[in-house]
Write a protein that holds these residues in place. Structure first.
Motif, PDB file in Angstrom:
ATOM      1  N   MET A  64      -5.053  12.093   3.208  1.00 19.91           N
ATOM      2  CA  MET A  64      -5.283  11.015   4.161  1.00 19.91           C
ATOM      3  C   MET A  64      -4.168   9.956   4.072  1.00 19.91           C
ATOM      4  SD  MET A  64      -8.726   8.773   4.875  1.00 19.91           S
ATOM      5  CE  MET A  64      -8.703   7.815   3.389  1.00 19.91           C
ATOM      6  N   THR A  65      -3.701   9.666   2.881  1.00 19.68           N
ATOM      7  CA  THR A  65      -2.607   8.703   2.689  1.00 19.68           C
ATOM      8  C   THR A  65      -1.324   9.212   3.331  1.00 19.68           C
ATOM      9  OG1 THR A  65      -3.605   7.968   0.616  1.00 19.68           O
ATOM     10  CG2 THR A  65      -1.287   7.413   0.956  1.00 19.68           C
ATOM     11  N   VAL A  66      -1.023  10.490   3.120  1.00 18.04           N
ATOM     12  CA  VAL A  66       0.167  11.103   3.716  1.00 18.04           C
ATOM     13  C   VAL A  66       0.048  11.081   5.241  1.00 18.04           C
ATOM     14  CG1 VAL A  66       1.417  13.287   3.986  1.00 18.04           C
ATOM     15  CG2 VAL A  66       0.692  12.535   1.712  1.00 18.04           C
ATOM     16  N   ASN A  67      -1.113  11.471   5.762  1.00 20.20           N
ATOM     17  CA  ASN A  67      -1.307  11.479   7.218  1.00 20.20           C
ATOM     18  C   ASN A  67      -1.114  10.094   7.813  1.00 20.20           C
ATOM     19  OD1 ASN A  67      -1.846  14.207   7.650  1.00 20.20           O
ATOM     20  ND2 ASN A  67      -3.999  13.966   7.172  1.00 20.20           N
ATOM     21  N   PRO A 115       0.830  -1.205   0.000  1.00 20.79           N
ATOM     22  CA  PRO A 115       0.000   0.000   0.000  1.00 20.79           C
ATOM     23  C   PRO A 115       0.869   1.262   0.000  1.00 20.79           C
ATOM     24  CG  PRO A 115      -0.784  -1.555   1.647  1.00 20.79           C
ATOM     25  CD  PRO A 115       0.534  -2.073   1.129  1.00 20.79           C
ATOM     26  N   LEU A 116       0.376   2.317  -0.611  1.00 21.21           N
ATOM     27  CA  LEU A 116       1.156   3.538  -0.773  1.00 21.21           C
ATOM     28  C   LEU A 116       1.556   4.145   0.566  1.00 21.21           C
ATOM     29  CD1 LEU A 116       2.483   5.565  -2.618  1.00 21.21           C
ATOM     30  CD2 LEU A 116       0.275   6.723  -2.848  1.00 21.21           C
ATOM     31  N   HIS A 117       0.669   4.152   1.548  1.00 22.64           N
ATOM     32  CA  HIS A 117       1.046   4.747   2.831  1.00 22.64           C
ATOM     33  C   HIS A 117       2.215   3.989   3.471  1.00 22.64           C
ATOM     34  CE1 HIS A 117      -1.757   1.642   4.314  1.00 22.64           C
ATOM     35  NE2 HIS A 117      -1.059   1.700   5.440  1.00 22.64           N
ATOM     36  N   GLU A 118       2.280   2.682   3.260  1.00 22.42           N
ATOM     37  CA  GLU A 118       3.401   1.897   3.785  1.00 22.42           C
ATOM     38  C   GLU A 118       4.690   2.204   3.014  1.00 22.42           C
ATOM     39  OE1 GLU A 118       2.505  -2.278   4.029  1.00 22.42           O
ATOM     40  OE2 GLU A 118       0.741  -1.911   5.276  1.00 22.42           O
ATOM     41  N   ARG A 119       4.564   2.426   1.717  1.00 25.15           N
ATOM     42  CA  ARG A 119       5.741   2.765   0.911  1.00 25.15           C
ATOM     43  C   ARG A 119       6.311   4.120   1.325  1.00 25.15           C
ATOM     44  NH1 ARG A 119       4.677   3.769  -4.891  1.00 25.15           N
ATOM     45  NH2 ARG A 119       5.578   5.802  -4.650  1.00 25.15           N
TER      46      ARG A 119
END
Length: 64
Positions: free
Chosen positions: A43-46, A4-8
């Protein structure tokens, strides 16, 4: 399975911290800059930065 992008994002910054590229107290890019760089929602960045702060037991205060 794709990460997932937030994990990357979190792992990208974790690697920069562990390598010494980012030092304690260094400013991270703004939410807007990260949204642009990773082409994602706030939200992804947060989520990524909150997880990063939890990993390093630090405080995350968003700067927009």
């Amino acid at each position: 399975m794709k990460q997932p992008l937030h994990e990357r994002i979190r792992s990208d910054f974790e690697a920069r911290i562990l390598s010494g590229e980012l030092l304690p107290g260094a400013r991270l890019p703004t939410e807007a800059e990260l949204m642009r760089d990773y082409d994602c929602a706030r939200m992804t960045v947060n989520k990524a930065l909150s997880a990063l702060a939890s990993t390093f037991r630090s405080k995350y205060s968003p700067i927009r």
